[in-house]
Design a protein around this motif. Structure first.
Motif, mmCIF file in Angstrom:
data_model
loop_
_atom_site.group_PDB
_atom_site.id
_atom_site.type_symbol
_atom_site.label_atom_id
_atom_site.label_comp_id
_atom_site.label_asym_id
_atom_site.label_seq_id
_atom_site.Cartn_x
_atom_site.Cartn_y
_atom_site.Cartn_z
ATOM 1 N N ALA A 56 -25.049 -5.576 -45.036
ATOM 2 C CA ALA A 56 -25.692 -6.122 -43.843
ATOM 3 C C ALA A 56 -26.277 -4.968 -43.044
ATOM 4 N N LEU A 57 -27.264 -5.280 -42.224
ATOM 5 C CA LEU A 57 -27.861 -4.295 -41.330
ATOM 6 C C LEU A 57 -27.589 -4.705 -39.891
ATOM 7 N N PRO A 58 -27.416 -3.733 -38.993
ATOM 8 C CA PRO A 58 -27.223 -4.112 -37.584
ATOM 9 C C PRO A 58 -28.476 -4.779 -37.038
ATOM 10 N N PRO A 59 -28.338 -5.821 -36.242
ATOM 11 C CA PRO A 59 -29.504 -6.520 -35.678
ATOM 12 C C PRO A 59 -30.418 -5.606 -34.873
ATOM 13 N N THR A 60 -29.868 -4.484 -34.397
ATOM 14 C CA THR A 60 -30.669 -3.561 -33.585
ATOM 15 C C THR A 60 -31.825 -2.959 -34.374
ATOM 16 N N LEU A 61 -31.780 -3.032 -35.707
ATOM 17 C CA LEU A 61 -32.882 -2.490 -36.504
ATOM 18 C C LEU A 61 -34.188 -3.235 -36.239
ATOM 19 N N ALA A 62 -34.093 -4.389 -35.653
ATOM 20 C CA ALA A 62 -35.300 -5.125 -35.289
ATOM 21 C C ALA A 62 -36.118 -4.367 -34.252
ATOM 22 N N GLY A 63 -35.495 -3.380 -33.609
ATOM 23 C CA GLY A 63 -36.202 -2.581 -32.623
ATOM 24 C C GLY A 63 -37.053 -1.479 -33.223
ATOM 25 N N LEU A 64 -36.992 -1.290 -34.549
ATOM 26 C CA LEU A 64 -37.773 -0.229 -35.200
ATOM 27 C C LEU A 64 -39.196 -0.739 -35.452
ATOM 28 N N THR A 65 -39.931 -0.909 -34.401
ATOM 29 C CA THR A 65 -41.237 -1.564 -34.496
ATOM 30 C C THR A 65 -42.296 -0.714 -35.193
ATOM 31 N N ASN A 66 -42.052 0.588 -35.343
ATOM 32 C CA ASN A 66 -43.006 1.451 -36.030
ATOM 33 C C ASN A 66 -42.646 1.661 -37.497
ATOM 34 N N LEU A 67 -41.560 1.047 -37.947
ATOM 35 C CA LEU A 67 -41.114 1.253 -39.325
ATOM 36 C C LEU A 67 -42.109 0.641 -40.313
ATOM 37 N N THR A 68 -42.521 1.465 -41.288
ATOM 38 C CA THR A 68 -43.454 0.983 -42.318
ATOM 39 C C THR A 68 -42.800 0.895 -43.687
ATOM 40 N N GLU A 69 -41.760 1.712 -43.939
ATOM 41 C CA GLU A 69 -41.118 1.728 -45.252
ATOM 42 C C GLU A 69 -39.601 1.699 -45.095
ATOM 43 N N LEU A 70 -38.960 0.808 -45.843
ATOM 44 C CA LEU A 70 -37.513 0.657 -45.764
ATOM 45 C C LEU A 70 -36.936 0.515 -47.165
ATOM 46 N N GLY A 71 -36.033 1.403 -47.524
ATOM 47 C CA GLY A 71 -35.378 1.354 -48.834
ATOM 48 C C GLY A 71 -33.958 0.842 -48.720
ATOM 49 N N LEU A 72 -33.682 -0.272 -49.394
ATOM 50 C CA LEU A 72 -32.336 -0.879 -49.396
ATOM 51 C C LEU A 72 -31.816 -1.058 -50.825
ATOM 52 N N PHE A 73 -32.439 -0.420 -51.799
ATOM 53 C CA PHE A 73 -32.091 -0.609 -53.201
ATOM 54 C C PHE A 73 -30.672 -0.120 -53.496
ATOM 55 N N ASP A 74 -30.065 -0.700 -54.537
ATOM 56 C CA ASP A 74 -28.732 -0.303 -55.011
ATOM 57 C C ASP A 74 -27.690 -0.377 -53.907
ATOM 58 N N ASN A 75 -27.634 -1.529 -53.241
ATOM 59 C CA ASN A 75 -26.605 -1.795 -52.254
ATOM 60 C C ASN A 75 -25.909 -3.101 -52.615
ATOM 61 N N LEU A 76 -25.349 -3.793 -51.615
ATOM 62 C CA LEU A 76 -24.563 -5.006 -51.871
ATOM 63 C C LEU A 76 -25.126 -6.215 -51.119
ATOM 64 N N PHE A 77 -26.404 -6.207 -50.814
ATOM 65 C CA PHE A 77 -27.004 -7.307 -50.075
ATOM 66 C C PHE A 77 -27.088 -8.565 -50.937
#
Length: 281
Positions: free
Chosen positions: A137-158
Motif C-alpha cells: 500500500a502507499l500512504p494517501p499523502t502521495l496524492a500530493g505529488l502533483t509534479n510526479l511523472t514517473e512512478l516505479g512500483l514493480f516487484d512489490n506486494l500490491f
C-alpha cells in the motif's frame, strides 16, 4: 585478530570528510554531485553534513539499513539515489527535501509501514522509484505529488493499483509489473491500465548474477540475429541517465526462485554488456 576484523566489517566502511570531498565532482549540467556508491557504507556518514550543499547524492549499492533524521538538512538536494541498500524505514524529515526531483529507493526492505507519509511533502518530485521492496500500500499523502511523472512500483506486494496514483495529474509512466495485482473491468475497459515501458540500458557484466548474465547474453544473441535497431542505446532510461558510467539497475526479469542477494554485485569489471529490462519507470 580475525574476530576484530569481522566486527569491523560488520560496521561497514568508515567515510571521512576527506574521502567524501575526493568523491565530489561536477555533472555535465554543472550540478555538484557526491558519489559514494558501492563502497560498503553501513551507516549514513555524519561528516556529510559538512557537504550538505550538494545537489546530487548517490549512496546506492551499500549496506544502509536506516536513514538518519538529519537527512532533512540537505535542503538543496535535487537527486537522491539509495537503491540496493537494506533500508527498512524512511525518516519523517525526508519530507524536508523540498527541492528533490529524483528519488530512487529501489531494491530495499521497505514495507508500507516504513514508507513515511512525509514523502508526500516532496512537491517538486518528478521521478520516484519504489520497485523491489515489500510494499502492499502507499500512504494517501502521495496524492500530493502533483509534479510526479514517473512512478516505479514493480516487484512489490500490491494486490491492486493504489488509489492515490489515479489522482496524480502529471503521471505518465507507472510500472506495477510482477505484483499480485487484481485488475477490475469497468465499462468493458481495463480501469487499472497504465503505461509501462521496457528500455535498453548499460550494465557491467560483473554486476550481474550468473542467471541474469546468461539471460542477457541470450537476448543479445537473439537480437543480433534479428538485426534489431537498438535506438534506445542513445537514450538510457531515467534511472540510468544520472550515472551512465556505472550501473543503475542490475536486475532483469526475475527468473523463478530468484533472490535479490543472488544479484548483488561481487565486483566491477571493465566489460560492458547490453541488456534489456522492464524494471524501468
Amino acid at each position: 585478530m580475525a574476530k576484530g576484523k569481522r566486527a569491523a566489517g560488520a560496521k561497514g566502511t568508515k567515510i571521512t570528510l576527506k574521502m567524501a570531498k575526493n568523491a565530489l565532482r561536477a555533472t555535465p549540467e554543472g550540478k555538484l554531485r557526491l558519489d559514494l556508491s558501492n563502497v560498503g557504507i553501513a551507516t549514513f556518514p555524519k561528516c556529510l553534513l559538512k557537504l550538505r550543499n550538494v545537489e546530487e547524492l548517490d549512496l546506492s549499492r551499500n549496506k544502509l539499513k536506516t536513514i538518519p533524521e538529519f537527512i532533512g538538512q540537505f535542503t538543496g538536494l535535487r537527486w537522491l539515489d539509495l537503491h540496493s541498500n537494506q533500508i527498512e524505514r524512511l525518516p519523517e524529515n525526508i519530507g524536508l527535501l523540498r527541492s528533490l526531483v529524483h528519488l530512487n529507493l529501489c531494491n530495499n526492505n521497505l514495507d508500507s509501514a516504513g514508507l513515511s507519509p512525509e514523502i508526500g511533502s516532496l512537491r517538486n518530485l518528478q521521478v520516484l522509484n519504489l520497485g523491489m521492496n515489500r510494499l502492499n500500500a502507499l500512504p494517501p499523502t502521495l496524492a500530493g505529488l502533483t509534479n510526479l511523472t514517473e512512478l516505479g512500483l514493480f516487484d512489490n506486494l500490491f494486490t491492486q493499483v493504489p488509489e492515490c496514483t489515479r489522482v496524480l495529474p502529471n503521471l505518465t509512466k507507472l510500472n506495477t509489473k510482477r505484483n499480485p495485482v487484481v485488475y477490475r473491468q469497468r465499462d468493458g475497459q481495463d480501469s487499472d491500465s497504465m503505461k509501462t515501458t521496457g528500455n535498453l540500458y548499460l550494465a557491467r557484466e560483473g554486476d550481474l548474477c550468473h542467471p541474469c548474465l546468461e539471460r542477457c547474453r541470450k537476448k543479445k544473441l537473439d537480437s543480433l540475429q534479428k538485426k534489431s535497431n537498438f535506438s534506445g542505446l542513445i537514450s538510457p532510461n531515467s534511472v540510468a541517465r544520472g550515472s551512465q558510467e556505472i550501473w543503475r539497475q542490475w536486475i532483469t526479469t526475475s527468473p523463478p526462485g530468484f533472490h535479490k542477494e543472488q544479484a548483488r554485485p561481487a565486483g566491477d569489471t571493465n566489460k560492458t554488456t547490453f541488456t534489456h529490462n522492464d524494471n524501468t519507470l
